[in-house]
Design a protein around this motif. Sequence first.
Motif, PDB file in Angstrom:
ATOM      1  N   VAL A 271      44.555  83.865  37.260  1.00 35.60           N
ATOM      2  CA  VAL A 271      43.146  83.669  37.603  1.00 35.60           C
ATOM      3  C   VAL A 271      42.461  85.024  37.711  1.00 35.60           C
ATOM      4  O   VAL A 271      41.376  85.241  37.155  1.00 35.60           O
ATOM      5  CB  VAL A 271      43.013  82.886  38.929  1.00 35.60           C
ATOM      6  CG1 VAL A 271      41.565  82.876  39.392  1.00 35.60           C
ATOM      7  CG2 VAL A 271      43.525  81.472  38.773  1.00 35.60           C
TER       8      VAL A 271
ATOM      9  N   ARG B 298      41.401  86.783  34.570  1.00 38.14           N
ATOM     10  CA  ARG B 298      40.278  86.273  33.766  1.00 38.14           C
ATOM     11  C   ARG B 298      39.023  87.080  34.089  1.00 38.14           C
ATOM     12  O   ARG B 298      38.681  87.248  35.277  1.00 38.14           O
ATOM     13  CB  ARG B 298      40.027  84.786  34.071  1.00 38.14           C
ATOM     14  CG  ARG B 298      41.179  83.871  33.679  1.00 38.14           C
ATOM     15  CD  ARG B 298      41.238  83.680  32.182  1.00 38.14           C
ATOM     16  NE  ARG B 298      42.478  83.008  31.777  1.00 38.14           N
ATOM     17  CZ  ARG B 298      42.531  81.723  31.411  1.00 38.14           C
ATOM     18  NH1 ARG B 298      41.456  80.979  31.425  1.00 38.14           N
ATOM     19  NH2 ARG B 298      43.679  81.202  31.019  1.00 38.14           N
ATOM     20  N   SER B 299      38.329  87.502  33.042  1.00 29.50           N
ATOM     21  CA  SER B 299      37.189  88.389  33.281  1.00 29.50           C
ATOM     22  C   SER B 299      36.033  87.668  33.969  1.00 29.50           C
ATOM     23  O   SER B 299      35.263  88.275  34.695  1.00 29.50           O
ATOM     24  CB  SER B 299      36.728  89.016  31.970  1.00 29.50           C
ATOM     25  OG  SER B 299      36.500  87.985  31.046  1.00 29.50           O
ATOM     26  N   THR B 300      35.938  86.325  33.758  1.00 28.77           N
ATOM     27  CA  THR B 300      34.852  85.601  34.418  1.00 28.77           C
ATOM     28  C   THR B 300      35.060  85.554  35.919  1.00 28.77           C
ATOM     29  O   THR B 300      34.104  85.460  36.681  1.00 28.77           O
ATOM     30  CB  THR B 300      34.776  84.152  33.904  1.00 28.77           C
ATOM     31  OG1 THR B 300      36.083  83.687  33.683  1.00 28.77           O
ATOM     32  CG2 THR B 300      33.937  84.062  32.663  1.00 28.77           C
ATOM     33  N   VAL B 301      36.324  85.559  36.323  1.00 28.33           N
ATOM     34  CA  VAL B 301      36.610  85.464  37.748  1.00 28.33           C
ATOM     35  C   VAL B 301      36.454  86.832  38.401  1.00 28.33           C
ATOM     36  O   VAL B 301      35.935  86.958  39.503  1.00 28.33           O
ATOM     37  CB  VAL B 301      38.045  84.919  37.973  1.00 28.33           C
ATOM     38  CG1 VAL B 301      38.400  84.925  39.450  1.00 28.33           C
ATOM     39  CG2 VAL B 301      38.163  83.518  37.399  1.00 28.33           C
ATOM     40  N   ASP B 302      36.882  87.851  37.698  1.00 31.34           N
ATOM     41  CA  ASP B 302      36.850  89.189  38.263  1.00 31.34           C
ATOM     42  C   ASP B 302      36.191  90.124  37.253  1.00 31.34           C
ATOM     43  O   ASP B 302      36.861  90.829  36.508  1.00 31.34           O
ATOM     44  CB  ASP B 302      38.289  89.629  38.570  1.00 31.34           C
ATOM     45  CG  ASP B 302      38.321  90.965  39.286  1.00 31.34           C
ATOM     46  OD1 ASP B 302      37.258  91.429  39.721  1.00 31.34           O
ATOM     47  OD2 ASP B 302      39.417  91.531  39.405  1.00 31.34           O
TER      48      ASP B 302
ATOM     49  N   ASP C 232      47.330  80.230  28.681  1.00 25.85           N
ATOM     50  CA  ASP C 232      46.219  80.903  27.983  1.00 25.85           C
ATOM     51  C   ASP C 232      45.198  79.897  27.467  1.00 25.85           C
ATOM     52  O   ASP C 232      44.022  80.220  27.339  1.00 25.85           O
ATOM     53  CB  ASP C 232      46.766  81.749  26.828  1.00 25.85           C
ATOM     54  CG  ASP C 232      47.606  82.902  27.344  1.00 25.85           C
ATOM     55  OD1 ASP C 232      47.449  83.255  28.542  1.00 25.85           O
ATOM     56  OD2 ASP C 232      48.446  83.436  26.593  1.00 25.85           O
TER      57      ASP C 232
ATOM     58  N   HIS D 125      40.922  76.646  30.149  1.00 20.67           N
ATOM     59  CA  HIS D 125      39.624  77.284  30.337  1.00 20.67           C
ATOM     60  C   HIS D 125      39.547  77.879  31.734  1.00 20.67           C
ATOM     61  O   HIS D 125      40.276  77.458  32.633  1.00 20.67           O
ATOM     62  CB  HIS D 125      38.500  76.264  30.136  1.00 20.67           C
ATOM     63  CG  HIS D 125      38.471  75.695  28.761  1.00 20.67           C
ATOM     64  ND1 HIS D 125      38.365  76.494  27.654  1.00 20.67           N
ATOM     65  CD2 HIS D 125      38.589  74.418  28.313  1.00 20.67           C
ATOM     66  CE1 HIS D 125      38.403  75.727  26.577  1.00 20.67           C
ATOM     67  NE2 HIS D 125      38.550  74.462  26.953  1.00 20.67           N
ATOM     68  N   ASP D 126      38.658  78.815  31.900  1.00 18.77           N
ATOM     69  CA  ASP D 126      38.531  79.482  33.197  1.00 18.77           C
ATOM     70  C   ASP D 126      38.366  78.475  34.332  1.00 18.77           C
ATOM     71  O   ASP D 126      39.003  78.580  35.372  1.00 18.77           O
ATOM     72  CB  ASP D 126      37.334  80.441  33.191  1.00 18.77           C
ATOM     73  CG  ASP D 126      37.566  81.595  32.221  1.00 18.77           C
ATOM     74  OD1 ASP D 126      38.745  81.806  31.861  1.00 18.77           O
ATOM     75  OD2 ASP D 126      36.590  82.248  31.821  1.00 18.77           O
TER      76      ASP D 126
ATOM     77  N   LEU E  29      41.610  76.433  35.000  1.00 23.03           N
ATOM     78  CA  LEU E  29      42.622  77.278  35.620  1.00 23.03           C
ATOM     79  C   LEU E  29      42.268  77.538  37.079  1.00 23.03           C
ATOM     80  O   LEU E  29      43.123  77.411  37.969  1.00 23.03           O
ATOM     81  CB  LEU E  29      42.737  78.608  34.864  1.00 23.03           C
ATOM     82  CG  LEU E  29      43.656  79.650  35.501  1.00 23.03           C
ATOM     83  CD1 LEU E  29      45.077  79.132  35.584  1.00 23.03           C
ATOM     84  CD2 LEU E  29      43.619  80.951  34.705  1.00 23.03           C
ATOM     85  N   THR E  30      40.998  77.854  37.325  1.00 22.51           N
ATOM     86  CA  THR E  30      40.604  78.190  38.686  1.00 22.51           C
ATOM     87  C   THR E  30      40.719  76.971  39.598  1.00 22.51           C
ATOM     88  O   THR E  30      41.214  77.071  40.718  1.00 22.51           O
ATOM     89  CB  THR E  30      39.166  78.719  38.696  1.00 22.51           C
ATOM     90  OG1 THR E  30      39.055  79.716  37.687  1.00 22.51           O
ATOM     91  CG2 THR E  30      38.809  79.326  40.033  1.00 22.51           C
TER      92      THR E  30
END
Lengths: 245, 244
Positions: free
Chosen positions: B97, B100-104, B204, B207-208, B211-212
């Motif tokens: 998690v 992932r660039s969207t999360v962090d 992989d 999707h973000d 996964l989150t």
Amino acid sequence: MIEILQWSTLAVCGLVAGARIPSALRGENLTLFWIFALMTLAILLSIEAPYVAIDQALGGFNFANLILRFVIFAAILCVGIRVTRGFGATGGYRLLTGRIGMTVLAVISLSLIALFLMIDSEGSSAGMARVSARGGTDALLVEYYGAAGRAYPAYVSLVLLPAMVRAVRSSLPLPIRTAACLLAVGAVAIAVTLFFPVIPPSWGPAEFIINYTAVLCFIVGLALIWAARVRYGGSASTSRPSTEK
Amino acid sequence: MTLPAKAFQRWLQGIAPNASTADVCRISGIKRTTLAQQLVRGKVAVATVVSISRAYGVNPVSALASFDAYRELAAPVPPTRCELVSQISTPDLLRAVLARSTVDPAGRSSAEPPALSPAPHATSVKNWVEAIDDGELRHRVSAATGVAPQNYSAQLTANRLSPELAVATSLAAGVGAAGGLVATGLITEAEAGWPPDARQAALDSLHDGELTALAGDRLQALGKTLKRQEHDQEQTDKIWENLG
């Protein structure tokens, strides 16, 4: 057979009480020492030979039996207080030490003393067997007196029972659940003593067996919790309930 | 649950024709008394067959498939994505998690997360069943095997599942029969025929959001378990304080 059971219960209880002396001297959980010491005294007073010896010394009018009843009350009250506090049974604790509990204890104690005074209690014998053998009013009064003596332990056991059942079904460490199971069995046995008057005399040893089941379950259960603490208590975070088999 | 001794002897003849029981035990690392006892009782543990197969270079899954009770294992079915993801440990999932660039967005954890630790993990059995459960699964397993639902749940909570129940669960869910055996740690992913990077690929492909949310579920379950353990510990301490 009954004699063996009595003396071996006495031995077990005496040993546990003796084993608690060192920690009692260190001031750890003095109540627990007193529980075992009082239980040892109670068992001693329920065996014929020592009972007669002690009662003769006290005047031979079965005063030792009255002492025995209050020794049992004290022991069971200590057990009740410690167990309800340990197992987090706040409601049970209040039922024992609150107004209701104290009223129950006072009423039963006063009726016990009153009944004892009404009995012509000459003739030492454990369980006042010789008095009830004489028949008549005294025998009837001894029956009531015995019932009063069993009522308070039964009250305490019934208060303990729900908390014990909850503990058995919980995810606490196995030794504690085993101990709770033993205490629950003991509590049921004590509650069953209330029905002694309706047990037919032909079932002779039934009463003895129920009494000693209760005593042994309580002693072994309490000793087991203590042993588990000695075994695991050193490092508090070692026991993981989820891996218990 | 166990395998009949007769069928076991026949199978052993097939893979190690001239080996004595002592040889078999020495090579497979099974205690002689254990095997002797299982043979006398006529009930050979599934784990025994797995150990012996490994020692003789036979795939344990195909070895088990030669027994009647486990013949469903004969037809290899590729694992579903849900099953693969369920066999990723919670710490690995949380690392994924954070990667992932969207999360962090700051990308502080830009270094590639380390390779996934091999299955099974601390809650792999429960996660596996949850991954394949359509809501009625436990009910069907219990009906098919006669195991009471509360006993089944107790096994899952303890992260255990007997091989028999694991296979029965796979069948009831309509997934590959070997999945449960991987989740319980009886066999490895490779032995079950899972491609080496299958779990990573499944991870992989999430999707973000998926996964989150999944990681959130896992964290919540972990939090519950830890809370219960702490509560139990508190209560144990209190019992010892009062009665020890």
